[in-house]
Motif scaffolding. Sequence first.
Motif, PDB file in Angstrom:
ATOM      1  N   ALA A 245    -112.283 -91.154 -11.149  1.00 27.03           N
ATOM      2  CA  ALA A 245    -113.398 -91.846 -10.514  1.00 27.03           C
ATOM      3  C   ALA A 245    -113.416 -91.513  -9.029  1.00 27.03           C
ATOM      4  N   ILE A 246    -114.614 -91.434  -8.480  1.00 29.40           N
ATOM      5  CA  ILE A 246    -114.789 -91.197  -7.050  1.00 29.40           C
ATOM      6  C   ILE A 246    -115.152 -92.517  -6.385  1.00 29.40           C
ATOM      7  N   HIS A 247    -114.371 -92.885  -5.379  1.00 29.86           N
ATOM      8  CA  HIS A 247    -114.587 -94.131  -4.644  1.00 29.86           C
ATOM      9  C   HIS A 247    -114.834 -93.815  -3.163  1.00 29.86           C
ATOM     10  N   ARG A 248    -114.863 -94.860  -2.366  1.00 25.32           N
ATOM     11  CA  ARG A 248    -114.922 -94.657  -0.920  1.00 25.32           C
ATOM     12  C   ARG A 248    -113.992 -95.644  -0.227  1.00 25.32           C
ATOM     13  N   SER A 249    -113.541 -95.268   0.950  1.00 23.91           N
ATOM     14  CA  SER A 249    -112.605 -96.079   1.712  1.00 23.91           C
ATOM     15  C   SER A 249    -113.025 -96.080   3.180  1.00 23.91           C
ATOM     16  N   TYR A 250    -112.392 -96.953   3.951  1.00 26.29           N
ATOM     17  CA  TYR A 250    -112.763 -97.132   5.350  1.00 26.29           C
ATOM     18  C   TYR A 250    -111.541 -96.965   6.249  1.00 26.29           C
ATOM     19  N   VAL A 251    -111.793 -96.481   7.452  1.00 28.50           N
ATOM     20  CA  VAL A 251    -110.727 -96.266   8.425  1.00 28.50           C
ATOM     21  C   VAL A 251    -111.222 -96.662   9.805  1.00 28.50           C
ATOM     22  N   GLY A 290    -108.291 -98.858   4.460  1.00 29.26           N
ATOM     23  CA  GLY A 290    -108.299 -99.678   3.254  1.00 29.26           C
ATOM     24  C   GLY A 290    -109.700-100.129   2.877  1.00 29.26           C
ATOM     25  N   LEU A 291    -109.773-101.293   2.206  1.00 27.77           N
ATOM     26  CA  LEU A 291    -111.043-101.895   1.766  1.00 27.77           C
ATOM     27  C   LEU A 291    -111.821-100.948   0.850  1.00 27.77           C
ATOM     28  N   ASP A 292    -111.099-100.304  -0.063  1.00 27.15           N
ATOM     29  CA  ASP A 292    -111.716 -99.333  -0.976  1.00 27.15           C
ATOM     30  C   ASP A 292    -112.785 -99.998  -1.833  1.00 27.15           C
ATOM     31  N   ALA A 296    -119.378 -94.016  -5.019  1.00 27.66           N
ATOM     32  CA  ALA A 296    -119.043 -92.605  -4.895  1.00 27.66           C
ATOM     33  C   ALA A 296    -119.662 -91.899  -3.702  1.00 27.66           C
ATOM     34  N   VAL A 297    -120.410 -92.602  -2.867  1.00 24.89           N
ATOM     35  CA  VAL A 297    -121.027 -91.960  -1.710  1.00 24.89           C
ATOM     36  C   VAL A 297    -120.489 -92.595  -0.439  1.00 24.89           C
ATOM     37  N   PRO A 298    -120.450 -91.835   0.670  1.00 22.84           N
ATOM     38  CA  PRO A 298    -119.963 -92.405   1.921  1.00 22.84           C
ATOM     39  C   PRO A 298    -120.822 -93.600   2.352  1.00 22.84           C
ATOM     40  N   PRO A 299    -120.240 -94.558   3.064  1.00 26.68           N
ATOM     41  CA  PRO A 299    -120.986 -95.747   3.467  1.00 26.68           C
ATOM     42  C   PRO A 299    -121.955 -95.477   4.610  1.00 26.68           C
ATOM     43  N   THR A 300    -122.881 -96.402   4.792  1.00 21.39           N
ATOM     44  CA  THR A 300    -123.818 -96.338   5.908  1.00 21.39           C
ATOM     45  C   THR A 300    -123.113 -96.720   7.203  1.00 21.39           C
ATOM     46  N   ASP A 301    -123.763 -96.455   8.325  1.00 21.08           N
ATOM     47  CA  ASP A 301    -123.209 -96.833   9.629  1.00 21.08           C
ATOM     48  C   ASP A 301    -122.975 -98.337   9.704  1.00 21.08           C
ATOM     49  N   LYS A 302    -123.905 -99.107   9.162  1.00 21.48           N
ATOM     50  CA  LYS A 302    -123.773-100.567   9.194  1.00 21.48           C
ATOM     51  C   LYS A 302    -122.560-101.022   8.391  1.00 21.48           C
ATOM     52  N   ALA A 303    -122.373-100.454   7.208  1.00 20.39           N
ATOM     53  CA  ALA A 303    -121.224-100.820   6.380  1.00 20.39           C
ATOM     54  C   ALA A 303    -119.909-100.429   7.064  1.00 20.39           C
ATOM     55  N   ILE A 304    -119.910 -99.274   7.708  1.00 21.25           N
ATOM     56  CA  ILE A 304    -118.707 -98.836   8.434  1.00 21.25           C
ATOM     57  C   ILE A 304    -118.348 -99.834   9.521  1.00 21.25           C
ATOM     58  N   TYR A 330    -114.881 -94.831  10.454  1.00 28.36           N
ATOM     59  CA  TYR A 330    -115.590 -93.956   9.520  1.00 28.36           C
ATOM     60  C   TYR A 330    -115.289 -94.368   8.083  1.00 28.36           C
ATOM     61  N   GLY A 331    -116.068 -93.822   7.178  1.00 28.53           N
ATOM     62  CA  GLY A 331    -115.844 -94.007   5.753  1.00 28.53           C
ATOM     63  C   GLY A 331    -115.825 -92.654   5.078  1.00 28.53           C
ATOM     64  N   ALA A 332    -115.143 -92.578   3.944  1.00 31.06           N
ATOM     65  CA  ALA A 332    -115.032 -91.293   3.249  1.00 31.06           C
ATOM     66  C   ALA A 332    -114.861 -91.524   1.758  1.00 31.06           C
ATOM     67  N   THR A 333    -115.319 -90.550   0.978  1.00 28.90           N
ATOM     68  CA  THR A 333    -115.097 -90.594  -0.460  1.00 28.90           C
ATOM     69  C   THR A 333    -113.687 -90.096  -0.779  1.00 28.90           C
ATOM     70  N   PHE A 334    -113.134 -90.578  -1.876  1.00 27.77           N
ATOM     71  CA  PHE A 334    -111.842 -90.086  -2.351  1.00 27.77           C
ATOM     72  C   PHE A 334    -111.797 -90.274  -3.861  1.00 27.77           C
ATOM     73  N   GLY A 335    -110.942 -89.518  -4.504  1.00 30.65           N
ATOM     74  CA  GLY A 335    -110.854 -89.568  -5.958  1.00 30.65           C
ATOM     75  C   GLY A 335    -109.555 -90.173  -6.436  1.00 30.65           C
ATOM     76  N   GLU A 336    -109.621 -90.856  -7.562  1.00 38.53           N
ATOM     77  CA  GLU A 336    -108.439 -91.400  -8.223  1.00 38.53           C
ATOM     78  C   GLU A 336    -108.511 -91.073  -9.709  1.00 38.53           C
ATOM     79  N   SER A 337    -107.407 -90.651 -10.273  1.00 35.39           N
ATOM     80  CA  SER A 337    -107.355 -90.470 -11.722  1.00 35.39           C
ATOM     81  C   SER A 337    -106.966 -91.806 -12.350  1.00 35.39           C
ATOM     82  N   TYR A 338    -107.388 -92.011 -13.581  1.00 44.84           N
ATOM     83  CA  TYR A 338    -107.109 -93.283 -14.245  1.00 44.84           C
ATOM     84  C   TYR A 338    -105.622 -93.490 -14.499  1.00 44.84           C
TER      85      TYR A 338
END
Length: 398
Positions: A245-251, A290-292, A296-304, A330-338
């Motif tokens: 699955a492709i998620h997104r995270s924040y930094v 954190g706060l994954d 699957a898409v990068p967050p908006t500026d407001k969400a960041i 910033y925010g970025a997509t990342f992948g995790e295997s089940y």
Amino acid sequence: MNLTNGHLFWPTTTAPLTVPKIKPKAHYDVIIIGAGMSGALCAYELTKQGYDVLSIDKRHIAEGSTSANTGLLQYSNDIMLVDLAEQIGEEDAVLFYRLCEQAMQDLTTLATSLSRNTDYIERPSIYYASTAEDVPRLQKNYTLLKKHGFEVAYLDRQALANEMPFEKEAALKTYGDAEVNPVKFVQTLFSDAKHDIVEECEVTATYSEETQVRVETSKGTFHAKHVIHTTGYETPVVGKRMGAAIHRSYVVVTEPINEQLWQDDALIWETAHPYLYIRTTVDNRLIIGGLDEDIAVPPTDKAIQQHAEKLLKEARELFPSYDLKAAYAYGATFGESYDNLPFIGEHPTKKRQYYLLGYGGNGTVYSMMGAKMITSFIKGKEPVGAHIVRLSRTNGVR
């Protein structure tokens, strides 16, 4: 596919790598698709072994997920050893942890041999129990790590308070981990690996033929004995990810802090999922992530901005004496295997086409492990532990 959004930190710490313009040859020993961390480590390992290599990327060097990589390098995984043992058996779980531990040692050795300082610094890690309910599981994990000879210490509440400026019920302290500037690291790997590189070149298809692989790109057709797909969280050129699955995270990255930080500048993370993780930088900033989210898409500026405030709030609760101010977010997509394992190996039906997809929080460690494994495959040897991460497993690549 956009992989990041926001004000990225690492690209501000170094100039872009200048790649000479070349006319690629029609045939290579190996073509690597992707010029991020996995591609860089494969290119370095293979050129060191004497292979004629071409790296291709539709962006520039280190412009994809590498630019948002937080640079925490740890042999411990998103899944505890005790939980992985329940999933795949104790023998294979320990073997996989050993391979991660060896990959950390390989990264440390490699970093010392590079032509440039990449801010690679060995660090211990502090893995704390997020709640009191997590303590028994942390203790079980400690017991299993200790049983198999991993260097680990169990810290109760008082012992943790003696080392860190916050209090939690318990934590594990592990050794042999590190931090790095991932953009400098990838740039230097590509600079030191003497081989051909073509940027802004999109691969549209690959075809396994009788004795070679044909690679169709926006800049022409190339051929190689072997092809390695190191496309990260992008949709693969060929093949399909199964069980991922492709998620997104924040930094958020703070302004430099004008005081001494915690003991040994240890890497910090926790047992909760999603977890908070914190590290320092060479100029005394905190990188807080954190706060994954299962998006699957990068967050908006407001969400960041909203999530940056939440991350700062959590960090301030741990470190109330620090004056924490956001400098980058910033925010970025990342992948995790089940199954919490990377995808490494030859495609089940596409001969001479290999995949190195280091999904999970240990992406760089998996990339180092995978670069060694795929080099062995190309040499005609079955690497130790390949059955654990093979593409033909239930969670793999088809």
